[in-house]
Design a protein around this motif. Structure first.
Motif, PDB file in Angstrom:
ATOM      1  N   CYS A 101       0.490   2.346 -15.988  1.00  0.00           N
ATOM      2  CA  CYS A 101       0.917   1.971 -14.637  1.00  0.00           C
ATOM      3  C   CYS A 101       0.328   2.910 -13.592  1.00  0.00           C
ATOM      4  O   CYS A 101      -0.079   2.472 -12.505  1.00  0.00           O
ATOM      5  N   ALA A 102       0.278   4.212 -13.913  1.00  0.00           N
ATOM      6  CA  ALA A 102      -0.271   5.181 -12.965  1.00  0.00           C
ATOM      7  C   ALA A 102      -1.754   4.929 -12.718  1.00  0.00           C
ATOM      8  O   ALA A 102      -2.239   5.010 -11.585  1.00  0.00           O
ATOM      9  N   ARG A 103      -2.500   4.614 -13.800  1.00  0.00           N
ATOM     10  CA  ARG A 103      -3.931   4.311 -13.644  1.00  0.00           C
ATOM     11  C   ARG A 103      -4.143   3.067 -12.795  1.00  0.00           C
ATOM     12  O   ARG A 103      -5.076   3.002 -11.981  1.00  0.00           O
ATOM     13  N   LEU A 104      -3.265   2.095 -12.965  1.00  0.00           N
ATOM     14  CA  LEU A 104      -3.386   0.868 -12.182  1.00  0.00           C
ATOM     15  C   LEU A 104      -3.158   1.129 -10.701  1.00  0.00           C
ATOM     16  O   LEU A 104      -3.934   0.677  -9.857  1.00  0.00           O
ATOM     17  N   THR A 105      -2.108   1.871 -10.369  1.00  0.00           N
ATOM     18  CA  THR A 105      -1.834   2.138  -8.948  1.00  0.00           C
ATOM     19  C   THR A 105      -2.940   2.974  -8.322  1.00  0.00           C
ATOM     20  O   THR A 105      -3.338   2.741  -7.181  1.00  0.00           O
ATOM     21  N   ARG A 106      -3.464   3.937  -9.069  1.00  0.00           N
ATOM     22  CA  ARG A 106      -4.581   4.732  -8.540  1.00  0.00           C
ATOM     23  C   ARG A 106      -5.818   3.873  -8.322  1.00  0.00           C
ATOM     24  O   ARG A 106      -6.540   4.028  -7.334  1.00  0.00           O
ATOM     25  N   ALA A 107      -6.073   2.953  -9.260  1.00  0.00           N
ATOM     26  CA  ALA A 107      -7.232   2.066  -9.123  1.00  0.00           C
ATOM     27  C   ALA A 107      -7.076   1.152  -7.920  1.00  0.00           C
ATOM     28  O   ALA A 107      -8.032   0.909  -7.182  1.00  0.00           O
ATOM     29  N   LEU A 108      -5.865   0.642  -7.704  1.00  0.00           N
ATOM     30  CA  LEU A 108      -5.623  -0.237  -6.559  1.00  0.00           C
ATOM     31  C   LEU A 108      -5.807   0.511  -5.247  1.00  0.00           C
ATOM     32  O   LEU A 108      -6.389  -0.011  -4.292  1.00  0.00           O
ATOM     33  N   LEU A 109      -5.330   1.747  -5.193  1.00  0.00           N
ATOM     34  CA  LEU A 109      -5.505   2.546  -3.973  1.00  0.00           C
ATOM     35  C   LEU A 109      -6.981   2.848  -3.748  1.00  0.00           C
ATOM     36  O   LEU A 109      -7.457   2.829  -2.616  1.00  0.00           O
ATOM     37  N   ALA A 110      -7.706   3.136  -4.819  1.00  0.00           N
ATOM     38  CA  ALA A 110      -9.139   3.407  -4.691  1.00  0.00           C
ATOM     39  C   ALA A 110      -9.881   2.171  -4.213  1.00  0.00           C
ATOM     40  O   ALA A 110     -10.782   2.246  -3.378  1.00  0.00           O
ATOM     41  N   THR A 117       0.833  -1.203   0.000  1.00  0.00           N
ATOM     42  CA  THR A 117       0.000   0.000   0.000  1.00  0.00           C
ATOM     43  C   THR A 117       0.866   1.252   0.000  1.00  0.00           C
ATOM     44  O   THR A 117       0.647   2.183  -0.768  1.00  0.00           O
ATOM     45  N   GLY A 118       1.872   1.272   0.888  1.00  0.00           N
ATOM     46  CA  GLY A 118       2.786   2.403   0.924  1.00  0.00           C
ATOM     47  C   GLY A 118       3.581   2.526  -0.361  1.00  0.00           C
ATOM     48  O   GLY A 118       3.815   3.631  -0.870  1.00  0.00           O
ATOM     49  N   THR A 119       3.988   1.402  -0.909  1.00  0.00           N
ATOM     50  CA  THR A 119       4.738   1.401  -2.161  1.00  0.00           C
ATOM     51  C   THR A 119       3.894   1.945  -3.300  1.00  0.00           C
ATOM     52  O   THR A 119       4.390   2.678  -4.163  1.00  0.00           O
ATOM     53  N   ALA A 120       2.601   1.612  -3.320  1.00  0.00           N
ATOM     54  CA  ALA A 120       1.716   2.095  -4.380  1.00  0.00           C
ATOM     55  C   ALA A 120       1.648   3.620  -4.380  1.00  0.00           C
ATOM     56  O   ALA A 120       1.652   4.250  -5.443  1.00  0.00           O
ATOM     57  N   HIS A 121       1.592   4.225  -3.197  1.00  0.00           N
ATOM     58  CA  HIS A 121       1.593   5.689  -3.108  1.00  0.00           C
ATOM     59  C   HIS A 121       2.877   6.260  -3.687  1.00  0.00           C
ATOM     60  O   HIS A 121       2.854   7.219  -4.476  1.00  0.00           O
ATOM     61  N   ALA A 122       4.015   5.678  -3.300  1.00  0.00           N
ATOM     62  CA  ALA A 122       5.310   6.175  -3.776  1.00  0.00           C
ATOM     63  C   ALA A 122       5.446   6.006  -5.289  1.00  0.00           C
ATOM     64  O   ALA A 122       5.928   6.902  -5.994  1.00  0.00           O
ATOM     65  N   ILE A 123       5.010   4.844  -5.794  1.00  0.00           N
ATOM     66  CA  ILE A 123       5.092   4.587  -7.231  1.00  0.00           C
ATOM     67  C   ILE A 123       4.206   5.555  -7.999  1.00  0.00           C
ATOM     68  O   ILE A 123       4.593   6.084  -9.048  1.00  0.00           O
ATOM     69  N   ASN A 124       3.007   5.814  -7.483  1.00  0.00           N
ATOM     70  CA  ASN A 124       2.095   6.728  -8.162  1.00  0.00           C
ATOM     71  C   ASN A 124       2.708   8.124  -8.274  1.00  0.00           C
ATOM     72  O   ASN A 124       2.621   8.763  -9.336  1.00  0.00           O
ATOM     73  N   ASN A 125       3.346   8.582  -7.219  1.00  0.00           N
ATOM     74  CA  ASN A 125       3.994   9.903  -7.248  1.00  0.00           C
ATOM     75  C   ASN A 125       5.135   9.936  -8.261  1.00  0.00           C
ATOM     76  O   ASN A 125       5.288  10.900  -9.020  1.00  0.00           O
ATOM     77  N   ALA A 126       5.951   8.864  -8.272  1.00  0.00           N
ATOM     78  CA  ALA A 126       7.082   8.808  -9.199  1.00  0.00           C
ATOM     79  C   ALA A 126       6.608   8.748 -10.646  1.00  0.00           C
ATOM     80  O   ALA A 126       7.161   9.426 -11.527  1.00  0.00           O
ATOM     81  N   LEU A 127       5.583   7.965 -10.913  1.00  0.00           N
ATOM     82  CA  LEU A 127       5.077   7.833 -12.275  1.00  0.00           C
ATOM     83  C   LEU A 127       4.476   9.146 -12.772  1.00  0.00           C
ATOM     84  O   LEU A 127       4.623   9.494 -13.955  1.00  0.00           O
ATOM     85  N   THR A 128       3.816   9.866 -11.890  1.00  0.00           N
ATOM     86  CA  THR A 128       3.261  11.163 -12.267  1.00  0.00           C
ATOM     87  C   THR A 128       4.367  12.130 -12.672  1.00  0.00           C
ATOM     88  O   THR A 128       4.232  12.875 -13.656  1.00  0.00           O
ATOM     89  N   ALA A 129       5.480  12.096 -11.935  1.00  0.00           N
ATOM     90  CA  ALA A 129       6.615  12.958 -12.261  1.00  0.00           C
ATOM     91  C   ALA A 129       7.234  12.575 -13.609  1.00  0.00           C
ATOM     92  O   ALA A 129       7.561  13.439 -14.431  1.00  0.00           O
ATOM     93  N   ILE A 130       7.391  11.268 -13.848  1.00  0.00           N
ATOM     94  CA  ILE A 130       7.955  10.794 -15.120  1.00  0.00           C
ATOM     95  C   ILE A 130       7.057  11.195 -16.278  1.00  0.00           C
ATOM     96  O   ILE A 130       7.529  11.619 -17.341  1.00  0.00           O
ATOM     97  N   LEU A 131       5.757  11.068 -16.079  1.00  0.00           N
ATOM     98  CA  LEU A 131       4.799  11.425 -17.121  1.00  0.00           C
ATOM     99  C   LEU A 131       4.927  12.899 -17.485  1.00  0.00           C
ATOM    100  O   LEU A 131       4.903  13.272 -18.669  1.00  0.00           O
ATOM    101  N   GLY A 132       5.089  13.744 -16.473  1.00  0.00           N
ATOM    102  CA  GLY A 132       5.236  15.178 -16.724  1.00  0.00           C
ATOM    103  C   GLY A 132       6.523  15.502 -17.471  1.00  0.00           C
ATOM    104  O   GLY A 132       6.523  16.324 -18.404  1.00  0.00           O
ATOM    105  N   GLU A 133       7.631  14.851 -17.090  1.00  0.00           N
ATOM    106  CA  GLU A 133       8.913  15.098 -17.747  1.00  0.00           C
ATOM    107  C   GLU A 133       8.889  14.626 -19.199  1.00  0.00           C
ATOM    108  O   GLU A 133       9.419  15.296 -20.102  1.00  0.00           O
TER     109      GLU A 133
END
Length: 234
Positions: free
Chosen positions: A68-77, A24-40
């Motif tokens: 991947c970002a959609r998946l982690t957000r869906a899992l957290l939801a 669960t904690g990893t999913a939050h961290a991954i979601n943040n990292a993926l969002t940053a990569i997507l922006g770059e």
């Protein structure tokens, strides 16, 4: 008395709980990292839009990162939606609605190598028991089948009402990597050498037992069927 092989020990349950909390904690961290990569990647594509190779590469990266970002957000939801007070006790679940909800995340969770078709039951089919346990059962049979299938597989998951007292979940799998004894491995997971496969199948069978469901596996080389018969809520 010797503990049955299908029963999870306290140590195994504690390990699964710890992994669940860690994931669960990893999913939050991954979601943040993926969002940053997507922006770059988006910024680089816009800056180098005159270069078709860079544009194509950035769009490919963005496509995969977005998946991947959609998946982690869906899992957290899903986690927030399924957490309930311990006092809630036994509840009931609409089997068709649950499959529709899981259908949104299962394809991304399985990845490109696996093709999954989900057919929820058309009528209202309510089964007794905790929603989280039923969810574990569904995820367990799908993930277990993929684990046994190997590199690639085509899966069909269907829910239907048998009669007024029973409902069924049927998972059909076709995969070149399915061994002839795949059904036997589902029936007797305690003999599996792979710890991850064994733990997942044991947890799946335990979930079926808690729901008073009957789990049957049959198949041959390249094919596997897992059928779960569940009692319906009166």
């Amino acid at each position: 008395m010797t503990r049955p092989r299908t029963e999870l020990s306290l140590e195994e349950v504690a390990r699964l709980v710890a992994l669940w909390r860690l994931s669960t904690g990893t999913a939050h961290a991954i979601n943040n990292a993926l969002t940053a990569i997507l922006g770059e990647a988006s910024y680089l594509r816009d800056e180098r839009k005159a270069d078709p190779e860079v544009t194509t590469a950035c769009e490919s990266i963005m496509l995969e990162v977005d998946r991947c970002a959609r998946l982690t957000r869906a899992l957290l939801a899903r986690r927030r939606a399924t957490v309930a007070p311990a006092s809630a006790g036994a509840v009931e679940a609409d089997l068709g609605r649950l499959l529709c909800e899981l259908q949104e995340i299962l394809p991304d969770a399985l990845g490109r190598r696996y093709t999954l078709r989900v057919e929820p039951c058309r009528d209202l089919v309510v089964v007794p028991g905790p929603v989280a346990t039923l969810e574990l059962l569904v995820l367990g049979i799908v993930q277990s089948a993929c684990s046994l299938a190997g590199e690639t597989a085509t899966l069909g998951l269907r829910a239907s009402a048998i009669d007024e007292e029973r409902a069924t979940l049927l998972l059909r799998v076709e995969a070149p990597g399915l061994a002839e004894d795949a059904a036997e491995r589902v029936r007797a997971p305690g003999s599996l050498e792979d710890l991850a496969q064994r733990t997942l199948l044991l947890a799946t069978r335990e979930a079926a037992a808690r729901l008073e469901a009957k789990l049957v596996a049959r198949g041959e080389a390249g094919r596997l069927e897992i059928e779960v018969t569940l009692p319906r809520e009166e």
